[in-house]
Scaffold this active site. Structure first.
Site, PDB file in Angstrom:
ATOM      1  N   CYS A 162       0.840  -1.196   0.000  1.00  0.00           N
ATOM      2  CA  CYS A 162       0.000   0.000   0.000  1.00  0.00           C
ATOM      3  C   CYS A 162       0.885   1.260   0.000  1.00  0.00           C
ATOM      4  O   CYS A 162       1.929   1.287  -0.662  1.00  0.00           O
ATOM      5  CB  CYS A 162      -0.963  -0.050   1.185  1.00  0.00           C
ATOM      6  SG  CYS A 162      -2.362   1.085   1.059  1.00  0.00           S
ATOM      7  N   ASN A 163       0.493   2.286   0.746  1.00  0.00           N
ATOM      8  CA  ASN A 163       1.287   3.506   0.725  1.00  0.00           C
ATOM      9  C   ASN A 163       2.510   3.441   1.642  1.00  0.00           C
ATOM     10  O   ASN A 163       3.164   4.453   1.876  1.00  0.00           O
ATOM     11  CB  ASN A 163       0.432   4.738   1.039  1.00  0.00           C
ATOM     12  CG  ASN A 163      -0.303   4.652   2.360  1.00  0.00           C
ATOM     13  OD1 ASN A 163       0.091   3.885   3.243  1.00  0.00           O
ATOM     14  ND2 ASN A 163      -1.357   5.438   2.516  1.00  0.00           N
TER      15      ASN A 163
END
Length: 284
Positions: A162-163
């Site tokens: 993800c981030n």
């Protein structure tokens, strides 16, 4: 939540009372799994296949693999819970969890996770995994960044979900490297010198850098990592054990599939998301 590090990392034999469902289903417990599933046939077919599995991966069957998952306040549980579930079941693999100060961390939605080790107490690791979160303020601070950079620079494999790739990119280790990220934030990678790639799994430098897209991509990411390092059959075995057989009720998990109305709803919640430039606490 209690400490979820490998219960048998010391290699000491477990007692009957101490053998949990995780232990029974773990990759190495082939005989126990065969008994649980009632499968003389399963056991007969699985054993030779698994014996060959390590030969397909980059690591030899007996090569140890140490994986460090970085934890921090504001992190997303599923970003690392999915990969953790898979990595714990691979042979000769030790999974550790660490945060800046050790102890418990307060994840997204009030989930308390611990006991984590102190990042400074870990000299090195074969693989570092940085998960993402709804608030990246903590891992973007200089003290966290310094520890993540130190461990990433010496690691054989540098990974994110993800981030979490934004956290890695901010340290400078992803400069010029291709990386995945959650679709809502992916184009912010270029602000740190990384090359955004809108795929569910991305690798660079022959797999030294590996990353997964959004939150649920962590499971796909981990299976790809497992296959690369321990062999495809090891990954497929683990996928079957955890019954990872996704059948989403809606095809709305990415802007390319979601209706314009749903994309607009997300854009309202996260301005700039449809351009891959949503803002998140901690990221300038």
């Amino acid at each position: 939540m209690t400490d979820s590090r490998d219960d048998n990392a010391s290699g000491k034999p477990l007692t009957g009372a101490g053998r949990s469902r995780r232990d029974v289903l773990r990759f190495g417990s082939i005989a126990a799994l065969g008994a649980v599933l009632g499968g003389g046939a399963l056991l007969g077919h699985a054993t030779p296949a698994l014996a060959q599995a390590g030969n397909e991966g980059e690591l030899a069957p007996n090569d140890p693999l140490n994986i460090l998952i970085v934890n921090y306040d504001g992190g997303t549980l599923l970003d690392f819970a999915g990969p953790s579930e898979i990595f714990h079941r691979l042979p000769n693999t030790n999974v550790r969890y660490a945060s800046l100060h050790g102890g418990s961390v307060n994840l997204e939605f009030g989930v308390v996770y611990g006991n984590t080790e102190r990042l400074a107490d870990i000299e090195k690791t074969d693989m570092i995994l940085v998960p993402g979160g709804s608030d990246l303020t903590a891992p973007m601070r200089p003290a966290y960044q310094a520890q993540i950079r130190r461990l990433a620079e010496s690691a054989k494999y540098v990974t994110s979900v993800c981030n979490g790739s934004l956290v890695l990119a901010a340290t400078g280790v992803l400069k010029g490297k291709r990386s995945a990220c959650h679709w809502a934030f992916i184009n912010k990678l270029s602000e740190y010198g990384a090359i955004p790639v809108p795929d569910r799994f991305v690798e660079d430098d022959n797999g030294r850098f590996m990353s997964g897209g959004g939150v649920t991509a962590g499971i796909d990411f981990a299976l790809r990592v497992a296959a690369k390092l321990r062999g495809r059959q090891a990954a497929e075995f683990t996928q079957l054990v955890i019954e990872y057989d996704p059948a989403p009720p809606f095809h709305s998990g990415h802007p390319r599939d979601a209706s314009p109305e749903i994309v607009a709803m997300v854009d309202k919640e996260l301005p700039g998301a449809s351009k891959g430039l949503a803002r998140i606490p901690g990221v300038r």
